[in-house]
Scaffold this motif. Structure first.
Motif, PDB file in Angstrom:
ATOM      1  N   GLN A 182       6.730  11.340   1.776  1.00 11.79           N
ATOM      2  CA  GLN A 182       6.945   9.913   1.954  1.00 11.79           C
ATOM      3  C   GLN A 182       8.356   9.637   2.462  1.00 11.79           C
ATOM      4  O   GLN A 182       9.308  10.301   2.065  1.00 11.79           O
TER       5      GLN A 182
ATOM      6  N   ASN B 135       9.112   4.143   2.040  1.00 15.84           N
ATOM      7  CA  ASN B 135       7.725   4.306   1.623  1.00 15.84           C
ATOM      8  C   ASN B 135       7.664   4.757   0.170  1.00 15.84           C
ATOM      9  O   ASN B 135       6.928   4.198  -0.648  1.00 15.84           O
TER      10      ASN B 135
ATOM     11  N   VAL C 147       6.389   2.631  -3.268  1.00 16.98           N
ATOM     12  CA  VAL C 147       5.458   3.142  -4.281  1.00 16.98           C
ATOM     13  C   VAL C 147       6.048   2.949  -5.669  1.00 16.98           C
ATOM     14  O   VAL C 147       5.395   2.433  -6.585  1.00 16.98           O
TER      15      VAL C 147
ATOM     16  N   ALA D  66       4.962   0.198  -8.598  1.00 19.62           N
ATOM     17  CA  ALA D  66       4.662   0.635  -9.960  1.00 19.62           C
ATOM     18  C   ALA D  66       5.561  -0.076 -10.959  1.00 19.62           C
ATOM     19  O   ALA D  66       5.111  -0.480 -12.044  1.00 19.62           O
TER      20      ALA D  66
ATOM     21  N   ASN E 245       6.967  12.855  -3.136  1.00 21.85           N
ATOM     22  CA  ASN E 245       5.683  12.263  -3.513  1.00 21.85           C
ATOM     23  C   ASN E 245       5.914  11.453  -4.787  1.00 21.85           C
ATOM     24  O   ASN E 245       5.916  11.983  -5.892  1.00 21.85           O
TER      25      ASN E 245
ATOM     26  N   THR F  42       4.069   9.011  -5.952  1.00 20.57           N
ATOM     27  CA  THR F  42       2.854   8.458  -6.548  1.00 20.57           C
ATOM     28  C   THR F  42       2.590   8.954  -7.970  1.00 20.57           C
ATOM     29  O   THR F  42       2.262   8.143  -8.852  1.00 20.57           O
TER      30      THR F  42
ATOM     31  N   ALA G 123       4.864   7.124 -10.281  1.00 15.12           N
ATOM     32  CA  ALA G 123       4.458   5.721 -10.383  1.00 15.12           C
ATOM     33  C   ALA G 123       3.256   5.554 -11.306  1.00 15.12           C
ATOM     34  O   ALA G 123       3.229   4.667 -12.169  1.00 15.12           O
ATOM     35  N   MET G 124       2.268   6.414 -11.145  1.00 15.00           N
ATOM     36  CA  MET G 124       1.065   6.301 -11.972  1.00 15.00           C
ATOM     37  C   MET G 124       1.363   6.613 -13.437  1.00 15.00           C
ATOM     38  O   MET G 124       0.817   5.967 -14.341  1.00 15.00           O
TER      39      MET G 124
END
Length: 594
Positions: free
Chosen positions: A9, A13, A17, A21, A153, A155, A158-159
């Motif tokens: 990313q 970007n 993310v 989040a 990355n 993500t 964030a999750m």
């Protein structure tokens, strides 16, 4: 372990993310802290936040530096094609995190009693014990977060933050609700509450609030367990996307001991710079409550005359006035911390991008990255802060109007407004610190934070001790602290990166647009709160909610239009967004970008 094609990313970007989040997490957090505050009251909130202020510096010592170090080392090794080193960094970091997490829990339990004595808030002790185990689970979870961040990355991080927040809300609310119901049932039956007899409701609440705060703190611990389990399952199922070809063609990795030494060499200065501010918050908690307590003892009649209505409505005993005022202060911090937590993602995302650019000496990427982080930070901070300031009281009323903390809104609103106008300083502090760390200048944030921390403690002592200022003096100390940090960091950052910033684009245009945003929010709220019919439900003003929502919508529209009209959005920023090239072309076609 399954492997996927790795997607890297871009700076913005990845930041988007994390910011998305963060927004979700903060909305969930409001669903946690607002009802928690309404359940456990302003005094219970003071106990919860006192425990949290001890938790944060020990949490920082345990794990704050290692995720940054892991992220930086992983991104550099990926840029150099040393993928076997990347895997080894992950394994070494995991062992270090297990050790630091265990030590962190033990340290917090050992310091719990001395801290409670020093802060003159023994009622915080149950909450400290309840929140202590979360340090271990945070450390385990952060092994994965630092690793994936270094792989560009964001993500998974964030999750995991979202799952952690959901777990915290569910567990914390259920435990706090059950505790308050238990105490109220014991009072109604004329039975002792947690071993203490209460003759009046005010005495019963004084006994009950500390245990309710501890129940709420269990939510923090439970949430970290949920977030940790998500990251462990995610890594086992989906892997890190490093291919077999990359690993086979990678040079022989360096020894694990060498990696551990390098990680610690990077992490220790980062921890030190982060720790100074965390310790400052801890000292802030101690000095604010101590100074309030001392000031109130000598000026009790004056404080009663100033806050008499609020103290009467909340049934506050004289011995609890300092905790009550501190709890009212912390109510404003939920919103003061909201905006910087969003811009924090810019600094986190900048670490791998700047580290990689610094490793290969790419001056162009350095300039674009530094300028983009500063500009986007202020593009968020200015309008959000000014909007928060002009709508402080309506927002707080919307959140706390029907709960046990409603009486403290009139105390918290001016504090929240003052923080809103100066929030841009707080928003800039962490991204500039992260960028300096990415460029290897870890000592600079340490020095700036040290000076800022000392100034904050001195200011707290002076201004809180003035009866006419009292709890509002904590705001003065915080603003002075952040001003020192930001000015020092930005000067050092620009000198190190050797970039020239376009201050018209970075500072002036967002500020002018944000002022128009604030005017729109203020005038539209005033208009609609007066012309809308008076509507209430369960003691909550529906009119206030609608007027506030309309004011926010107007403010956002005015700010967006103003930014486009003054050319405040840079093409380089847009290009780093998902599908940025296409968006940039469309905006340029209609004259919104040059």
């Amino acid at each position: 372990m399954a492997q996927q094609k790795r997607k890297s990313q871009s700076l913005l970007n990845g930041a988007i993310v994390l910011a998305a989040a963060t927004i979700i997490v903060k909305v969930i957090g409001i669903l946690y802290k607002v009802p928690i505050s309404n359940m456990i009251g302003t005094i219970g909130r003071a106990c919860f936040d006192s425990a949290y202020n001890l938790y944060i510096p020990i949490y920082t010592v345990s794990m704050a530096g290692l995720p940054v170090a892991v992220s930086k080392m992983v991104s550099q090794q990926v840029a150099l094609g040393r993928f076997r080193d990347v895997r080894r960094i992950y394994k070494v970091a995991g062992r270090l995190f297990l050790l630091t997490g265990t030590v962190g829990v033990v340290l917090m339990l050992l310091l719990a009693y001395p801290y409670a004595v020093l802060s003159k808030n023994m009622d915080a002790l149950p909450a400290i014990i309840a929140i202590a185990p979360s340090i271990f689970f945070c450390c385990v979870m952060s092994t994965y977060r630092g690793y994936y961040n270094g792989l560009r990355n964001m993500t998974p991080t964030a999750m995991s933050e979202i799952w952690e927040a959901v777990g915290k809300v569910i567990i914390g609310l259920v435990c706090a609700w059950a505790t308050m119901r238990y105490g109220q049932a014991r009072l109604a039956a004329g039975l002792p509450i947690f071993g203490q007899t209460a003759a009046t409701e005010a005495e019963a609440l004084s006994v009950l609030y500390p245990y309710a705060a501890a129940a709420a703190a269990l939510g923090v611990t439970g949430g970290t367990v949920v977030g940790m389990l998500y990251m462990m399952i995610r890594h086992r199922v989906r892997g890190d996307a490093l291919t077999r070809t990359e690993l086979v063609n990678s040079p022989k990795p360096i020894a694990g001991t060498a990696i551990a030494k390098t990680l610690m060499a990077i992490a220790i200065p980062v921890v030190a710079s982060s720790l100074v501010f965390s310790v400052t918050n801890l000292i802030d908690s101690i000095t604010v409550q101590n100074r309030l307590d001392t000031m109130i003892l000598g000026n009790l009649d004056y404080i009663r005359s100033v806050y008499g209505d609020q103290l009467l409505a909340a049934q506050v005993l004289d011995a609890d006035i300092a905790k009550y005022l501190y709890g009212a202060y912390t109510m404003s911090l939920d919103f003061k911390n909201l905006i910087p937590s969003i811009t924090l993602s810019l600094g986190v995302s900048a670490i791998p991008a700047l580290s990689a650019a610094w490793a290969v000496k790419d001056k162009k990427v350095l300039k674009i990255s530094v300028e983009s982080v500063l500009r986007v930070t202020l593009m968020i901070a200015f309008p959000a802060g000014i909007g928060m300031a002009v709508l402080a009281e309506p927002i707080l009323n919307m959140m706390y109007e029907t709960g046990r903390s409603a009486d403290a809104v009139s105390i918290a609103a001016p504090i929240m407004a003052a923080y809103g106008y100066t929030i841009f300083l707080m928003c800039l502090s962490q991204p500039t610190t992260n960028m300096l760390q990415a460029l290897g200048k870890t000592g600079v944030p340490l020095r700036s934070l040290t000076v800022g921390a000392v100034a904050k403690v001195i200011a707290n002592y002076i201004f809180i001790g003035i009866p006419q200022i009292n709890i509002n003096g904590a705001v003065i100390g915080t603003v002075i602290c952040y001003a020192i940090i930001v000015i020092y960091n930005i000067i050092a950052l620009l000198r190190t990166a050797r970039v020239r910033v376009n201050w018209m684009s970075v500072f002036v245009k967002p500020l002018l647009s944000a002022v128009l945003c604030g005017v729109a929010a203020f005038t539209s709220y005033g208009l609609f709160s007066n012309i809308l019919p008076v509507m209430t439900r369960g003691g909550l003003s529906i009119t206030n909610i609608i007027a506030t929502a309309i004011a926010v919508v107007f403010a956002v529209l005015v700010y967006a239009i103003a930014m486009f009209l003054v050319g405040g959005i840079a093409k380089s920023d847009v290009k780093m967004l998902p599908k940025g090239e296409k968006i940039a072309k469309t905006l340029a076609k209609y004259g919104f970008l040059e």
